[in-house]
Write an enzyme that holds these catalytic residues in place. Sequence first.
Site, PDB file in Angstrom:
ATOM      1  N   LEU A   9      28.287  22.671   4.490  1.00 18.49           N
ATOM      2  CA  LEU A   9      29.391  22.220   3.649  1.00 18.49           C
ATOM      3  C   LEU A   9      30.135  23.433   3.096  1.00 18.49           C
ATOM      4  O   LEU A   9      29.603  24.172   2.264  1.00 18.49           O
ATOM      5  CB  LEU A   9      28.861  21.340   2.517  1.00 18.49           C
ATOM      6  CG  LEU A   9      27.983  20.157   2.951  1.00 18.49           C
ATOM      7  CD1 LEU A   9      27.583  19.320   1.744  1.00 18.49           C
ATOM      8  CD2 LEU A   9      28.685  19.295   3.990  1.00 18.49           C
ATOM      9  N   GLY A  12      34.869  23.376  -0.183  1.00 16.32           N
ATOM     10  CA  GLY A  12      35.305  23.471  -1.579  1.00 16.32           C
ATOM     11  C   GLY A  12      36.132  24.715  -1.844  1.00 16.32           C
ATOM     12  O   GLY A  12      35.882  25.780  -1.277  1.00 16.32           O
ATOM     13  N   ARG A  16      36.103  27.749  -9.937  1.00 14.92           N
ATOM     14  CA  ARG A  16      35.418  28.523 -10.980  1.00 14.92           C
ATOM     15  C   ARG A  16      35.278  30.000 -10.633  1.00 14.92           C
ATOM     16  O   ARG A  16      35.005  30.827 -11.505  1.00 14.92           O
ATOM     17  CB  ARG A  16      34.037  27.921 -11.266  1.00 14.92           C
ATOM     18  CG  ARG A  16      34.099  26.692 -12.167  1.00 14.92           C
ATOM     19  CD  ARG A  16      32.719  26.163 -12.475  1.00 14.92           C
ATOM     20  NE  ARG A  16      32.180  25.373 -11.372  1.00 14.92           N
ATOM     21  CZ  ARG A  16      30.939  24.906 -11.317  1.00 14.92           C
ATOM     22  NH1 ARG A  16      30.088  25.166 -12.302  1.00 14.92           N
ATOM     23  NH2 ARG A  16      30.529  24.191 -10.289  1.00 14.92           N
ATOM     24  N   GLY A  78      33.835  14.546  -2.280  1.00 11.11           N
ATOM     25  CA  GLY A  78      32.396  14.534  -2.477  1.00 11.11           C
ATOM     26  C   GLY A  78      31.610  14.960  -1.248  1.00 11.11           C
ATOM     27  O   GLY A  78      32.128  15.049  -0.137  1.00 11.11           O
ATOM     28  N   ASN A 170      16.139  19.101  -7.527  1.00  7.29           N
ATOM     29  CA  ASN A 170      16.811  18.940  -6.243  1.00  7.29           C
ATOM     30  C   ASN A 170      17.731  20.129  -5.996  1.00  7.29           C
ATOM     31  O   ASN A 170      18.592  20.437  -6.821  1.00  7.29           O
ATOM     32  CB  ASN A 170      17.625  17.635  -6.267  1.00  7.29           C
ATOM     33  CG  ASN A 170      18.425  17.424  -4.990  1.00  7.29           C
ATOM     34  OD1 ASN A 170      18.140  18.014  -3.955  1.00  7.29           O
ATOM     35  ND2 ASN A 170      19.431  16.569  -5.069  1.00  7.29           N
ATOM     36  N   ARG A 333      36.368  60.938   7.534  1.00 10.87           N
ATOM     37  CA  ARG A 333      37.244  59.773   7.616  1.00 10.87           C
ATOM     38  C   ARG A 333      37.119  59.093   8.983  1.00 10.87           C
ATOM     39  O   ARG A 333      36.486  59.631   9.899  1.00 10.87           O
ATOM     40  CB  ARG A 333      38.677  60.210   7.318  1.00 10.87           C
ATOM     41  CG  ARG A 333      38.887  60.581   5.846  1.00 10.87           C
ATOM     42  CD  ARG A 333      40.220  61.237   5.599  1.00 10.87           C
ATOM     43  NE  ARG A 333      41.325  60.377   6.016  1.00 10.87           N
ATOM     44  CZ  ARG A 333      42.597  60.801   6.073  1.00 10.87           C
ATOM     45  NH1 ARG A 333      42.887  62.056   5.756  1.00 10.87           N
ATOM     46  NH2 ARG A 333      43.546  59.968   6.461  1.00 10.87           N
ATOM     47  N   ALA A 423      42.129  85.987   9.342  1.00  8.70           N
ATOM     48  CA  ALA A 423      42.295  85.354   8.033  1.00  8.70           C
ATOM     49  C   ALA A 423      43.753  85.412   7.600  1.00  8.70           C
ATOM     50  O   ALA A 423      44.454  86.398   7.826  1.00  8.70           O
ATOM     51  CB  ALA A 423      41.407  86.042   7.011  1.00  8.70           C
TER      52      ALA A 423
END
Length: 455
Positions: A9, A12, A16, A78, A170, A333, A423
């Site tokens: 299921l 929903g 909340r 439901g 339950n 990266r 350098a």
Amino acid sequence: MSNRYAVILAAGQGTRMKSKLYKVLHPVCGKPMVQHVVDQVSALGVQEQIAVVGFGAEVVKEQLGTKVTYVVQEQQLGTGHAVMQAASLLEDKEGVTLVLCGDTPLLTSETLHQLLECHEHENAKVTVLTAEAEDPTGYGRIIRNGEGLVERIVEQKDATEAELSVQEINTGTYCFDNVLLFEALKQVGNDNAQGEYYLPDVIEIAKKKGETVAAYQTASFEETLGVNDRVALSQAETVMRKRINEYWMRQGVTIIDPENTYISASAKIGQDTIIYPGTHLLGEVNVGDDCIIGPNTELKDSSIAEGTVIRQSVVHDSEVGKVVSIGPFAHIRPQSSIGDDVRIGNFVEIKKSTLGQGSKASHLSYIGDATVGSNVNFSCGAVTVNYDGKNKFKTVIEDGAFIGCNANLIAPVKVGKQALVAAGSTITDDVPEASLSIARSRQTNKEDYFNENNR
């Protein structure tokens, strides 16, 4: 063993959660809740998994892929109504159907297997997964008869004082005889305050028919946690993190401080690896044997070979070879490949580059869009200058080259084997093999300059 099916299921919205993200896609230890459920059900070898989706259906389908068959619950009426959406796929089939919620990420395949075994052993038409709750407030209570079978499930608001003292609750996960399930669902009404069709009503219908309703009590209440808000999401994360960390410690991994170590559900770790506090292994991370990871290190979707040490650093979407040393404070990266025996030191950034065996960038360097051979040395402050503001360009540095301090290699450019860049040089042309390249202005000293300008 009879045929087994599962209905998950997942329709929903999860208001909340107060989130733009569909509820069952909120991650627990890096994996969406509903993916945890599907993975555990998959381990049971069921013939078919059906996800009942609603809000965010396309995003859920993208996450779960073809492992699952989908049905849509257009209106949220439901749990019984949700299961009815699977009738066209299941109602004519013999077997057992497991019904569970997509927001129960902590349920394990072991517990679900025991539930199925109990269902078949008791020759039951319905079996409820239950748990013992220290504080059962808000849960439906399991009332058993003298033979230990379920007499009824009483909701909190309907319970007597004696029934309120029952701590077996339950969990909302069930096994059903498939034929009975869909026959009974046709009889379920919505004569209640919410006007919804409730799945537990099937139990009462089965009892009235004289069918056996059994219960299997799991030893772990926390495993049955349903996530309805961010507080419960945090609780699930804590339980799952503890479970994952304990698993790897039992597999031979040393985790110095498990409460401050974060390992995704998809990670893999080899024996005798040590993980220090503040480490995050995110997504599909694979760490080999005998590594040292952390403290305060983040690895994401990367492969780390054996014997490598990574301290106070970040590695994303990359491959790291054997006996590599990275950090402190290095950043690898995406799309980088680090060869064996490489040294990447503090404040070095590697981006979309390949470094061959034994190469070194010990401090303060940027290596981007580069192919670097073996035994190349980058001195302090060396940079591959890969971007002109519009396009990225590639730098090639062949085996054994030496790049001096504060050298800038302006891509596209190639430095040949055994070449040396002096350098402070800014290199705009290819450097031939075994050459010394110097690209800087001659030094000019103006004597007595300070005194002449401060008289």
